[in-house]
Design a protein around this motif. Sequence first.
Motif, mmCIF file in Angstrom:
data_model
loop_
_atom_site.group_PDB
_atom_site.id
_atom_site.type_symbol
_atom_site.label_atom_id
_atom_site.label_comp_id
_atom_site.label_asym_id
_atom_site.label_seq_id
_atom_site.Cartn_x
_atom_site.Cartn_y
_atom_site.Cartn_z
ATOM 1 N N TYR A 1 6.422 6.675 -5.357
ATOM 2 C CA TYR A 1 5.220 6.088 -4.766
ATOM 3 C C TYR A 1 4.693 5.003 -5.691
ATOM 4 O O TYR A 1 4.389 5.258 -6.858
ATOM 5 N N LYS A 2 4.626 3.750 -5.183
ATOM 6 C CA LYS A 2 4.190 2.612 -5.988
ATOM 7 C C LYS A 2 2.767 2.158 -5.647
ATOM 8 O O LYS A 2 2.297 1.191 -6.218
ATOM 9 N N GLY A 3 2.105 2.822 -4.739
ATOM 10 C CA GLY A 3 0.749 2.425 -4.363
ATOM 11 C C GLY A 3 -0.272 2.945 -5.355
ATOM 12 O O GLY A 3 0.053 3.629 -6.318
ATOM 13 N N GLU A 4 -1.529 2.600 -5.096
ATOM 14 C CA GLU A 4 -2.577 3.098 -5.966
ATOM 15 C C GLU A 4 -2.797 4.584 -5.697
ATOM 16 O O GLU A 4 -2.625 5.061 -4.581
ATOM 17 N N ASP B 1 -9.293 4.015 -10.482
ATOM 18 C CA ASP B 1 -10.518 3.264 -10.231
ATOM 19 C C ASP B 1 -10.324 1.815 -10.686
ATOM 20 O O ASP B 1 -10.189 1.545 -11.874
ATOM 21 N N LEU B 2 -10.316 0.903 -9.730
ATOM 22 C CA LEU B 2 -10.148 -0.515 -10.029
ATOM 23 C C LEU B 2 -11.462 -1.278 -9.891
ATOM 24 O O LEU B 2 -11.469 -2.499 -9.969
ATOM 25 N N SER B 3 -12.567 -0.569 -9.706
ATOM 26 C CA SER B 3 -13.845 -1.220 -9.406
ATOM 27 C C SER B 3 -14.377 -2.091 -10.540
ATOM 28 O O SER B 3 -15.158 -3.007 -10.295
ATOM 29 N N ASP B 4 -13.974 -1.830 -11.767
ATOM 30 C CA ASP B 4 -14.438 -2.653 -12.894
ATOM 31 C C ASP B 4 -13.608 -3.920 -13.081
ATOM 32 O O ASP B 4 -13.921 -4.749 -13.926
ATOM 33 N N LEU B 5 -12.545 -4.076 -12.298
ATOM 34 C CA LEU B 5 -11.657 -5.227 -12.435
ATOM 35 C C LEU B 5 -12.066 -6.347 -11.484
ATOM 36 O O LEU B 5 -12.624 -6.112 -10.416
ATOM 37 N N GLN C 1 -7.596 -9.652 -11.296
ATOM 38 C CA GLN C 1 -6.951 -8.568 -12.040
ATOM 39 C C GLN C 1 -6.363 -7.514 -11.093
ATOM 40 O O GLN C 1 -5.260 -7.020 -11.314
ATOM 41 N N ILE C 2 -7.109 -7.195 -10.041
ATOM 42 C CA ILE C 2 -6.607 -6.238 -9.044
ATOM 43 C C ILE C 2 -5.351 -6.801 -8.393
ATOM 44 O O ILE C 2 -4.351 -6.098 -8.237
#
Length: 192
Positions: A46-49, A54-58, A62-63
């Motif tokens: 599985y290559k998904g998130e 948590d990517l909210s600070d990016l 960057q995401i």
Amino acid sequence: MPGHKIFVSYKYHDDNVKPLNLYEKSTVRDYVTKFEKTLDATDNIYKGEHDNEDLSDLSDDQIWEKLKDKIYDSSVTVVFISPGMREENHRDRDQWIPWEISYSLKEVSRRDKRGNAVTSRSNAMIGVVLPDQQGLYSYYYESNDCCSRNCVTNHTEKLFKILRMNMFNYNYGETRRCDTVGEEIWFGEHSL
């Protein structure tokens, strides 16, 4: 047979889907988590998130770099189609899913750790239509009578343009004009 590296494209917070349990609302992310758990780790990667990622600070840039790395290293992209996946009041190019699908379909060259050029291949694409809150699929599939036959209408107008344009591009079916409907009807299977 070797497994696949699988990336999943979906609308994270879409809660217009059938609840997976009786006691709380579900989002598409809940379906992705269930899908992720069904994959046999010895056969597929599985290559998904992940749900705890948590990517909210990016920043968006960057995401996008993180997503591109995951997509580049995958061979299959699964698109979860849900009632609220496409925000009508936003342009397609301002939403993540079209970017992910576009990148999945491209052949992209990069340099590996030794400096050699390596090119990714276009991913296989699989669309999975999720049920709406009532457990129905009629927001996307509609049973009809076309040319005196039973048929199913795919409401592709609810999809992002990049999905609509790639739905019927590999399988060639028969087309004909029906007097009862007044438009050309396509017979056969779609490619996504």
